[in-house]
Structure formats: C-alpha cells, structure tokens
Design a protein around this motif. Structure first.
Motif, PDB file in Angstrom:
ATOM      1  N   GLU A  69       0.861  -1.176   0.000  1.00 32.34           N
ATOM      2  CA  GLU A  69       0.000   0.000   0.000  1.00 32.34           C
ATOM      3  C   GLU A  69       0.900   1.229   0.000  1.00 32.34           C
ATOM      4  O   GLU A  69       1.765   1.376   0.865  1.00 32.34           O
ATOM      5  CB  GLU A  69      -0.925   0.005   1.217  1.00 32.34           C
ATOM      6  CG  GLU A  69      -2.001  -1.082   1.153  1.00 32.34           C
ATOM      7  CD  GLU A  69      -2.952  -1.020   2.334  1.00 32.34           C
ATOM      8  OE1 GLU A  69      -2.722  -0.186   3.250  1.00 32.34           O
ATOM      9  OE2 GLU A  69      -3.917  -1.794   2.353  1.00 32.34           O
ATOM     10  N   ALA A  71       1.503   5.632  -1.128  1.00 34.61           N
ATOM     11  CA  ALA A  71       0.921   6.942  -1.392  1.00 34.61           C
ATOM     12  C   ALA A  71       0.763   7.125  -2.899  1.00 34.61           C
ATOM     13  O   ALA A  71       1.512   6.551  -3.699  1.00 34.61           O
ATOM     14  CB  ALA A  71       1.798   8.042  -0.811  1.00 34.61           C
ATOM     15  N   ALA A  72      -0.211   7.951  -3.295  1.00 37.50           N
ATOM     16  CA  ALA A  72      -0.496   8.129  -4.720  1.00 37.50           C
ATOM     17  C   ALA A  72       0.678   8.732  -5.481  1.00 37.50           C
ATOM     18  O   ALA A  72       0.805   8.521  -6.689  1.00 37.50           O
ATOM     19  CB  ALA A  72      -1.733   9.009  -4.897  1.00 37.50           C
ATOM     20  N   ASP A  73       1.548   9.480  -4.771  1.00 36.17           N
ATOM     21  CA  ASP A  73       2.688  10.107  -5.454  1.00 36.17           C
ATOM     22  C   ASP A  73       3.958   9.269  -5.361  1.00 36.17           C
ATOM     23  O   ASP A  73       5.052   9.758  -5.662  1.00 36.17           O
ATOM     24  CB  ASP A  73       2.955  11.500  -4.869  1.00 36.17           C
ATOM     25  CG  ASP A  73       3.290  11.455  -3.375  1.00 36.17           C
ATOM     26  OD1 ASP A  73       3.173  10.368  -2.762  1.00 36.17           O
ATOM     27  OD2 ASP A  73       3.667  12.499  -2.817  1.00 36.17           O
ATOM     28  N   HIS A  74       3.845   7.999  -4.986  1.00 37.75           N
ATOM     29  CA  HIS A  74       5.033   7.151  -4.883  1.00 37.75           C
ATOM     30  C   HIS A  74       5.671   6.962  -6.257  1.00 37.75           C
ATOM     31  O   HIS A  74       4.989   6.867  -7.283  1.00 37.75           O
ATOM     32  CB  HIS A  74       4.658   5.787  -4.291  1.00 37.75           C
ATOM     33  CG  HIS A  74       5.840   4.985  -3.832  1.00 37.75           C
ATOM     34  ND1 HIS A  74       6.632   4.279  -4.699  1.00 37.75           N
ATOM     35  CD2 HIS A  74       6.373   4.811  -2.597  1.00 37.75           C
ATOM     36  CE1 HIS A  74       7.593   3.673  -4.016  1.00 37.75           C
ATOM     37  NE2 HIS A  74       7.461   3.981  -2.741  1.00 37.75           N
ATOM     38  N   PHE A  77       4.546   4.347  -9.119  1.00 40.53           N
ATOM     39  CA  PHE A  77       3.444   4.571 -10.057  1.00 40.53           C
ATOM     40  C   PHE A  77       3.934   5.292 -11.315  1.00 40.53           C
ATOM     41  O   PHE A  77       3.472   5.006 -12.416  1.00 40.53           O
ATOM     42  CB  PHE A  77       2.330   5.363  -9.376  1.00 40.53           C
ATOM     43  CG  PHE A  77       1.638   4.596  -8.282  1.00 40.53           C
ATOM     44  CD1 PHE A  77       0.882   3.476  -8.569  1.00 40.53           C
ATOM     45  CD2 PHE A  77       1.754   4.983  -6.953  1.00 40.53           C
ATOM     46  CE1 PHE A  77       0.246   2.752  -7.567  1.00 40.53           C
ATOM     47  CE2 PHE A  77       1.131   4.278  -5.950  1.00 40.53           C
ATOM     48  CZ  PHE A  77       0.374   3.150  -6.249  1.00 40.53           C
ATOM     49  N   GLU A  87      -3.920   2.569 -11.131  1.00 35.44           N
ATOM     50  CA  GLU A  87      -4.236   3.915 -10.673  1.00 35.44           C
ATOM     51  C   GLU A  87      -3.336   4.278  -9.504  1.00 35.44           C
ATOM     52  O   GLU A  87      -3.174   3.480  -8.569  1.00 35.44           O
ATOM     53  CB  GLU A  87      -5.699   3.993 -10.239  1.00 35.44           C
ATOM     54  CG  GLU A  87      -6.695   3.902 -11.394  1.00 35.44           C
ATOM     55  CD  GLU A  87      -6.580   5.082 -12.334  1.00 35.44           C
ATOM     56  OE1 GLU A  87      -6.278   6.196 -11.872  1.00 35.44           O
ATOM     57  OE2 GLU A  87      -6.786   4.884 -13.546  1.00 35.44           O
ATOM     58  N   PRO A  88      -2.723   5.474  -9.519  1.00 44.28           N
ATOM     59  CA  PRO A  88      -1.896   5.896  -8.379  1.00 44.28           C
ATOM     60  C   PRO A  88      -2.666   5.791  -7.071  1.00 44.28           C
ATOM     61  O   PRO A  88      -3.800   6.260  -6.961  1.00 44.28           O
ATOM     62  CB  PRO A  88      -1.554   7.350  -8.717  1.00 44.28           C
ATOM     63  CG  PRO A  88      -1.617   7.406 -10.209  1.00 44.28           C
ATOM     64  CD  PRO A  88      -2.747   6.499 -10.599  1.00 44.28           C
ATOM     65  N   GLY A  89      -2.041   5.145  -6.092  1.00 45.06           N
ATOM     66  CA  GLY A  89      -2.664   4.990  -4.791  1.00 45.06           C
ATOM     67  C   GLY A  89      -3.306   3.636  -4.568  1.00 45.06           C
ATOM     68  O   GLY A  89      -3.539   3.238  -3.410  1.00 45.06           O
ATOM     69  N   GLU A  90      -3.610   2.889  -5.636  1.00 48.24           N
ATOM     70  CA  GLU A  90      -4.212   1.571  -5.424  1.00 48.24           C
ATOM     71  C   GLU A  90      -3.126   0.571  -5.038  1.00 48.24           C
ATOM     72  O   GLU A  90      -1.944   0.764  -5.333  1.00 48.24           O
ATOM     73  CB  GLU A  90      -4.954   1.109  -6.667  1.00 48.24           C
ATOM     74  CG  GLU A  90      -4.087   0.683  -7.843  1.00 48.24           C
ATOM     75  CD  GLU A  90      -4.901   0.074  -8.980  1.00 48.24           C
ATOM     76  OE1 GLU A  90      -5.198  -1.136  -8.889  1.00 48.24           O
ATOM     77  OE2 GLU A  90      -5.246   0.813  -9.921  1.00 48.24           O
TER      78      GLU A  90
END
Length: 554
Positions: A69, A71-74, A77, A87-90
């Motif tokens: 799991e 963060a969306a900005d990792h 992605f 999708e960013p964050g999934e």
C-alpha cells in the motif's frame, strides 16, 4: 508499505500467508529454522534472480506474491505509467512464479511484466540489508544521491543541471559552426564557380514546365505554317482553281442564248464555287498571315530549356530545384564570409556557459562538503553504541575532471570506513566484516532516516555477534527508524526482539516424510516466552521470563 506476503512451494514452505503492520516487525527462531527463506522469497517477488533450487521438492512451481500500500505520489506509479494499467494509490501486488526447470514469470497486479521492470519497481519499494548485500548503501553509484538527499540542496542541483544543459548546447553550437565552416572552406572555390554559373543562368521555379509548353506550341506552329504553305501552293498551281473556274465561266458566257439557257444551272454553281473558292483562298492567306511562327523564338526557348536541364544533370537535382540550390550555395558562401564572426560569438557564449557551470558546480561542491562533514559526524556519533567505537566513517568527496562533469555536478562521492586506529579508509564492502557491515548500514540508515526513499526496510541479522548494551542500542535504533518507515528485522537478539511491534516466530517441523518451515504470529504471552527462550536457551526459566518482561516493558 508491505502489507502482505504469500508464499507457495518455496524451499521448505508449503503454503504461507503473512500480514504486516507499520512500525517494527521482528522475525525470530532457532538457527536453521528457515528465516532466510522468507527473505529469499520476498527478494524473489521484488525481482531477484530466479533459481530452480527455490522450488519446493516435488512441486512443479513456486509462487511468491507481495502486496504493498503506497501513497499516490510514490515513484513506483510513475515508473509503471507506460507499462501497467494501475491507478496511483491503489495497492500493488508483485508476483513471481518460478518453474521447476528455472523459468520464471513476473506480474504486477496480474499484468505480465519483465523481470527487469519488476526489479526496478522492487528497488523503489523495499531495501534489504544483510551481511552480504552489495546493493543500496553499499553501492557507490548511489552515494552521491544519498548525500544530496541528506543535504537537501535541490535548488543547487537544479542550477547545475540547467548550467550543464546550457553548456552542452553551447558546445554543440560551436561544433556545428566549426564543422559547417570547415566544409564550406574546403569547397569554397567550387561553390563560387557553381554559384556564378547559377546566378548567370538565374533559374526560376516552374520555369522548365513553362519552357517545355512554349517549345511545344512553337513547334506545332512551325508545322502548321508548312502545311498551310503546301495547301496554298496546290490551290494556286497552274494559275489556281479560281482562275480556272472563272475562265470556264467566261467561255460559257460567249455561247449562244439557247446554250447558255441549258448551262445556266452549271454556270450558277460554278459562279458560286468561284466566289467560295475566292473566300477560301482569302481565308487561307489571312491565316498564313496571322500565324505567329517565329523560328528565333523557338530556338531561344529550346536553348534555355536545354541549359536548365543540363545544369540540373550536372548538380544531380531536378530543374525546379536549381533556384533553391543557388540559394543554398549562396548561404554556404555567406557562412564562410561571416563564419569567423559567428564562431567567435559562439565560442564566447561557450566560455560564458563554462563559467556559469563552474560557479554552479563550485557552489554544489561546497554544499556537498558541508553535508559530507555533517553526515560523517552523525554516523560517527552512532558507532560507539554499536560496538564500533574504534571505527571511523567519512564521506570521500573527489573533484572530477571537467570533461567528466554531468548534470549531477563534478564530484565523485563514496562512503568509506576505517575500522581500526591508523588504518586506511576504504569502501564499506571491502573494509568492514559481516557483522560490522550490518551495523555500519544501520548507523547510516539512522543518520539518513529523514531522507529515506523506500517505505520498507529489511535488516537480516544486523545484531549478529553482539549482545547486551550493544544489542540494546541496535534495537533502539531500529525502533527509531520504524517511526518513519516500516522495518522488518531478522534477529537473534532478545533486546532487538523486545522492541518489535509485531513478532513472528519461524520454526522447522520435521516428520518421517518431510521437513517444513512454519511461521507463527505471536501474541504478548507467546512473545514473552519466545524472548525468554532467546535469553535462556532451550530451557525457559522464570528468571528468563522476568528478564523478558523487563525488556518488553521499557
């Protein structure tokens, strides 16, 4: 962070599913229980080299899946943006399948990927540090990036990258002008002669087609004039048809009245024919007079057309391209004429770019030097408590030759250690022993904790060969790291195990037919027993339990 690990038919593990929490998770067990299998399985899911020896005996394949799991900005992605639909964050699920013959397949979120891409993603998710690990902090290629992250001078890095890009563009401009000027000068005599010829010819786009049309029209006029002259000659032969008809009419008019009466229809027709023949001859004469046939014009058109085509063949272009060729030759000669001025200006721009880059690299070098001292001070402060009180750590900053400068600056960076007083500094991997190496890595990770770029850190027996206060210091630092990142540690030390928020016990179960590794999540009571076992050995005593209570309640 790592939230789940599923292992099927890997070495001694038949089927195993683990769920992980944030903070510090510890894995303990007796020597030989199979703790390394878990790390080998995790490494496989992260893109490590597949090996048929990892497949459990009797199984056709082994499978490992690791779920994360993020963060969306990792960064993972962004790396997958063009290859995997996610999708960013999934959640990300990295899965690796190894066949008994050694072949392997890799998937991310059930979508097939290359092992190389899986490895790149894995490197951005987990760092595994062990006694023989030669990646991460032990790889000199990453030391400069780690120092820059520690320094936090992103603005200086941007300045250097911009200055380096501008300097490269200025150097390319100089090289292009020099090459163009050299080529133009080598062909200058030819260019001037060719340009003189083309300027004298003065070709125009579309001129060939127009000349060809004019030539065709004039040639047709010449043929028609010849035909008309022939027609007129035939009609005028022997006095002409008109004169013959009118002569006949005059003779008929001299006949008597009775004869003329009988010939009246003939005379009327001949009279009409004579009139029409006269009109035809007049029209033929008028057409011959009006026909615009100028042999000189045809000659001029043909001569011009042939000159254009000959020049085009000479330069191996189409006639319509001659005008553009003339302009190119003129531009190349103009480049020769103005070349020195352009080259001087370009070299001046390059000199300015060199100075700008030199200043930017110098500012970055000074910032790196200050950060290197600060990092060395931080790491050296950690070493005494880790039973490395005689060791010294430094960040070696080596100025590079300007020819080797890049968008990252002009410095080589290497983390070096000396383990004894008076000993020379050298690379971590070559100087430190196995146990020392793991503790050096821990000291570095603690000092770099704020700049950690991965969500999960794994330490394999970082406490090997130590105990007591030193082991307690290792545990304290692991717990400190776990405040900012998920930390998994394989340990033999009760002091380290007692710091864990989550505790797994690894054991080997053997019967008459098989041997298997099992993993059990421990509650507080079971943790107490496990830590007591680690303190006392095979026989757990009440004193060991009391000592375990003391460690767990700190």
């Amino acid at each position: 962070m790592l939230v789940g690990l599923s292992i099927h038919d890997i070495v001694l593990i038949d089927r195993l599913t683990l769920g992980f929490d944030r903070g510090l998770s510890v894995l303990t067990g007796e020597t030989g229980a199979g703790k390394s299998i878990l790390l080998d399985a995790l490494s496989l899911a992260l893109g490590a080299r597949a090996d048929s020896a990892l497949v459990r005996r009797g199984a056709s394949r082994g499978v490992v899946a690791a779920e994360f799991e993020l963060a969306a900005d990792h960064a993972a992605f962004a790396l997958l943006a063009d290859t995997v639909s996610v999708e960013p964050g999934e959640p990300l699920v990295l899965r690796r399948t190894v066949q008994a013959d050694g072949r392997s397949r890799a998937h991310i979120n059930d979508q097939p990927v290359s092992a190389g891409l899986l490895r790149q993603v894995g490197e951005r998710l987990v760092e595994i540090h062990g006694q023989h690990d030669e990646r991460g902090l032990l790889n000199p290629k990453g030391h400069r990036t780690l120092l820059d992250l520690f320094a936090g001078h992103g603005d200086l890095l941007d300045r250097v990258a911009t200055a380096h890009r501008d300097r490269r563009a200025a150097a390319d401009a100089v090289a292009a002008i020099e090459a163009e000027l050299a080529a133009a000068r080598a062909d200058e005599d030819y260019l001037r002669h060719a340009l003189d010829e083309l300027e004298a010819l003065a070709p125009e786009p579309g001129e060939e087609a127009q000349l060809a049309l004019t030539r065709t029209t004039l040639m047709q006029g010449e043929r028609l004039a010849s035909d008309l002259a022939e027609y007129a000659g035939e009609l005028e032969a022997d006095g002409g048809v008109d004169a013959t008809v009118r002569g006949l009419l005059r003779r008929m008019e001299r006949l008597d009245e009775a004869a003329r009466a009988r010939l009246d229809p003939v005379m009327t027709a001949l009279d009409r024919a004579a009139i029409e023949m006269g009109e035809a001859m007049a029209a033929l004469d008028s057409l011959r007079h009006d026909l615009d046939h100028d042999p000189a014009a045809l000659e001029r058109a043909e001569e011009r057309l042939f000159e254009l085509r000959a020049m085009a063949r000479k330069h191996q272009v189409q006639p319509d391209d001659l005008a553009a060729l003339k302009d190119r030759f003129a531009e190349r000669l103009a480049a020769v004429d103005r070349g020195d001025a352009d080259l001087t200006a370009a070299r001046a721009a390059l000199a300015d770019a060199d100075q700008t880059l030199d200043r930017a690299v110098g500012d970055l070098r000074r910032s790196r030097a200050a950060a290197a001292d600060a990092l060395a001070t931080a790491v050296n402060a950690e070493l005494p408590d880790l039973k490395l009180d005689k060791a010294r750590f430094r960040v070696a900053l080596t100025p590079l030759d300007p020819a080797h400068w890049s968008a990252d600056g002009g410095d080589g960076v290497a983390f070096e250690v000396a383990t004894n007083p008076g000993a020379d500094f050298g690379p971590l991997i070559k100087i430190a022993s196995g146990g020392e190496l793991a503790r050096f890595i821990l000291a570095l990770k603690v000092s770099l904790a704020r700049q950690n770029t991965v969500a999960t850190l794994v330490f394999d027996e970082v406490d090997r060969g130590i105990g007591g206060a030193t082991a307690d210091a290792v545990g304290e630092r692991l717990a400190r790291l776990a405040a900012a990142a998920q930390v998994l540690v394989v340990t033999h030390s009760p002091q380290v195990a007692a710091r864990g928020r989550q505790h797994w016990r690894i054991a080997k179960r053997t019967d008459a037919d098989s041997t298997a590794t099992t993993v059990e999540a421990l509650d507080d009571r079971a943790r107490r027993e496990e830590i007591a076992r680690m303190l006392s050995g095979a026989e757990v005593t009440d004193a060991a339990r009391q000592a375990a209570d003391s460690l767990m309640t700190r």
